[in-house]
Design a protein around this motif. Structure first.
Motif, PDB file in Angstrom:
ATOM      1  N   HIS A 111      38.183  28.155  38.178  1.00  0.00           N
ATOM      2  CA  HIS A 111      37.272  28.524  39.270  1.00  0.00           C
ATOM      3  C   HIS A 111      37.970  28.327  40.614  1.00  0.00           C
ATOM      4  O   HIS A 111      38.608  27.307  40.850  1.00  0.00           O
ATOM      5  N   ASP A 145      29.684  32.518  47.147  1.00  0.00           N
ATOM      6  CA  ASP A 145      30.894  32.512  46.335  1.00  0.00           C
ATOM      7  C   ASP A 145      32.047  32.852  47.268  1.00  0.00           C
ATOM      8  O   ASP A 145      31.835  33.464  48.315  1.00  0.00           O
ATOM      9  N   GLN A 191      31.716  48.751  38.908  1.00  0.00           N
ATOM     10  CA  GLN A 191      30.566  47.981  39.411  1.00  0.00           C
ATOM     11  C   GLN A 191      30.656  47.733  40.914  1.00  0.00           C
ATOM     12  O   GLN A 191      29.674  47.826  41.629  1.00  0.00           O
TER      13      GLN A 191
HETATM   14  P1  ATP Z   1      30.544  37.694  38.619  1.00  0.00           P
HETATM   15  O1  ATP Z   1      29.103  38.017  38.413  1.00  0.00           O
HETATM   16  O2  ATP Z   1      31.205  37.176  37.382  1.00  0.00           O
HETATM   17  O3  ATP Z   1      30.751  36.854  39.848  1.00  0.00           O
HETATM   18  P2  ATP Z   1      31.049  40.043  40.130  1.00  0.00           P
HETATM   19  O4  ATP Z   1      30.359  41.245  39.668  1.00  0.00           O
HETATM   20  O5  ATP Z   1      30.457  39.277  41.262  1.00  0.00           O
HETATM   21  O6  ATP Z   1      31.255  39.068  38.882  1.00  0.00           O
HETATM   22  P3  ATP Z   1      33.600  40.030  41.470  1.00  0.00           P
HETATM   23  O7  ATP Z   1      33.101  39.084  42.488  1.00  0.00           O
HETATM   24  O8  ATP Z   1      34.333  41.244  41.889  1.00  0.00           O
HETATM   25  O9  ATP Z   1      32.491  40.518  40.466  1.00  0.00           O
HETATM   26  O10 ATP Z   1      34.537  39.265  40.508  1.00  0.00           O
HETATM   27  C1  ATP Z   1      35.088  39.889  39.391  1.00  0.00           C
HETATM   28  C2  ATP Z   1      35.596  38.830  38.431  1.00  0.00           C
HETATM   29  O11 ATP Z   1      36.563  38.012  39.089  1.00  0.00           O
HETATM   30  C3  ATP Z   1      34.519  37.853  37.998  1.00  0.00           C
HETATM   31  O12 ATP Z   1      33.774  38.338  36.912  1.00  0.00           O
HETATM   32  C4  ATP Z   1      35.323  36.637  37.641  1.00  0.00           C
HETATM   33  O13 ATP Z   1      35.921  36.786  36.362  1.00  0.00           O
HETATM   34  C5  ATP Z   1      36.433  36.664  38.693  1.00  0.00           C
HETATM   35  N1  ATP Z   1      36.061  35.850  39.869  1.00  0.00           N
HETATM   36  C6  ATP Z   1      35.415  36.217  40.982  1.00  0.00           C
HETATM   37  N2  ATP Z   1      35.240  35.190  41.832  1.00  0.00           N
HETATM   38  C7  ATP Z   1      35.810  34.111  41.241  1.00  0.00           C
HETATM   39  C8  ATP Z   1      35.974  32.736  41.588  1.00  0.00           C
HETATM   40  N3  ATP Z   1      35.496  32.237  42.709  1.00  0.00           N
HETATM   41  N4  ATP Z   1      36.624  31.937  40.735  1.00  0.00           N
HETATM   42  C9  ATP Z   1      37.104  32.424  39.559  1.00  0.00           C
HETATM   43  N5  ATP Z   1      36.973  33.695  39.169  1.00  0.00           N
HETATM   44  C10 ATP Z   1      36.341  34.537  39.997  1.00  0.00           C
END
Ligand code: ATP
Ligand code: MG
Length: 389
Positions: free
Chosen positions: A209, A344, A293
């Motif tokens: 994370h 986030d 998406q």
């Molecule tokens: P999610 O619902 O999983 O947050 P999302 O639709 O918001 O996905 P994004 O924010 O583009 O999509 O992130 C795509 C992917 O990148 C996420 O599904 C996750 O696997 C990874 N990711 C995004 N933010 C983080 C974070 N803060 N730490 C770790 N992995 C991340």
């Protein structure tokens, strides 16, 4: 009346010579997940596994609940243990099956006799027990073609068992039979679902994370831990790496064109994740991306994030609609946590007009002012590790 849990392990039956290894891993997983509930013995037979409590205080209901979330189990039932005498089987069946029989109209009995010394043959057991149940519950009738329920009697070497309703298991393959992978976990809806999907195919999970305090709060980190603990009810314990991402985001904001912020951020996440994954024995990365998406999940964007890593990137949600993802998320009880409103790191620096058709060349160009190596190594060095269960 003494009860056991009887496990039918679906897909495992297909695995030929590997079957025994798969079953051993499944049994190890079951032991680990049930061990704080009391002493148990676990026995393997041809097509089933028997979990037998060895202590009065054993929490049987809780055990059933946990078993329903262990991957590699197609179906399971609670079964009553009988002495291997016709009298005991008939007598206990009537009492043990009371609630079941009162809630149905038709039934059929199936018997399996592994112990050939037992005085009745399988068809004879079916006939005898059928007659006794009809007498005890006169509203019932036998329907051999389409019964409401099938009552099973199994006469084994060590005891006889009676069971009715089979419950649906979590399916999939035992965690650990497919190796280990690292899931990039945000606080969103998608990544916990992605983690669950891959654990279901037998992967043991590590998680990574990225946190950007003070842009992201402690509450966001707690949310991620809660999500992982919910996934861990299926996958077993998860090692979590929390990577400090603030400096990287600041550097991106200062040195890169705004329309590339998200993409460059994703590329940095992937680079760092690969380094952490390699250290922790993972063979692949998992993300919650779904094609189209958002701007960073178009095909050209995925090409650009993939190009910075050599590990395979598993994206189990790639072909799913948001509705399908939400439906899984509700089923595995992560949805309510995922929609809590904490920020986030991705939402903090969202560009107004993100690039949806980036070429690799333009990405490389856009991040040329970043010291990618130094930033990645510092982040890896300052990563904190936790264990979630
Ligand atoms: P999610 O619902 O999983 O947050 P999302 O639709 O918001 O996905 P994004 O924010 O583009 O999509 O992130 C795509 C992917 O990148 C996420 O599904 C996750 O696997 C990874 N990711 C995004 N933010 C983080 C974070 N803060 N730490 C770790 N992995 C991340
Ligand atoms: Mg997100």
């Amino acid at each position: 009346m003494k009860e056991i849990i009887l496990i039918k392990n679906g897909e495992l039956a297909l695995k030929g010579l590997n079957r025994s290894t798969f079953e051993d891993i499944l049994i190890k997983n079951m032991r680990r997940r049930l061990k704080d509930l009391g002493k148990i013995s676990i026995r393997k037979a041809q097509s089933a596994i028997y979990i037998e409590p060895e202590e009065e205080e054993f929490d049987f209901e809780e055990a059933l609940d946990r078993v329903s979330r262990i991957f590699g189990i197609a179906g399971f039932s609670r079964a009553c243990v009988c002495e291997k005498t016709v009298e005991d089987i008939l007598e206990k069946s009537v009492i043990y099956l009371k609630d079941t029989m009162e809630s149905i109209k038709t039934f059929k009995v199936e018997a399996k006799r592994a112990d050939k010394n037992f005085p009745l043959t399988s068809p004879e057991i079916c006939r005898e027990l059928g007659a006794v149940l009809l007498e005890a519950y006169p509203h019932l009738s036998v329907d051999v073609h389409n019964p409401d329920i099938i009552i099973f009697v199994e006469v084994r070497d060590f005891a006889a068992y009676i069971h009715g309703q089979q419950l649906q298991g979590a399916g999939g393959l035992p965690v650990g039979t497919a190796g280990t992978a690292s899931v990039l976990i945000s606080g969103g809806i998608d990544s916990p679902v992605a983690a669950w999907c891959m654990a279901k195919r037998g992967l043991r999970l590590n998680a990574i994370h990225f946190a950007s305090p003070p842009y992201t709060s402690m509450r966001a980190e707690i949310k991620v831990k809660t999500l992982l603990s919910k996934v861990a009810r299926y996958s077993g314990g998860i090692n979590l790496a929390i990577v400090p991402f603030t400096e990287i985001q600041d550097q991106i904001a200062q040195n890169c064109p705004e329309e590339y912020f998200t993409l460059i951020m994703r590329r940095m996440m992937m680079r760092i994740s690969q380094k952490i994954a390699e250290k922790s024995g993972s063979l692949a990365l998992i993300t919650g991306e779904s094609l189209g998406q958002v701007a960073s999940q178009t095909l050209p964007a995925l090409v650009s994030t993939d190009s910075v890593v050599s590990m395979p990137v598993l994206r189990p949600l790639i072909g799913m609609d948001k509705e399908e993802i939400i439906s899984i998320s509700r089923n595995i009880d992560t949805f309510e946590t995922s929609i809590l409103p904490y920020e986030d790191c991705c939402t903090v620096f969202t560009p107004k007009h993100p690039k949806t058709r980036p070429t690799l060349e333009l990405c490389v160009q856009a991040e040329r002012k970043l010291d990618v190596e130094r930033l990645s190594e510092t982040a890896v060095r300052e990563t904190r590790y936790l264990y979630i269960e």
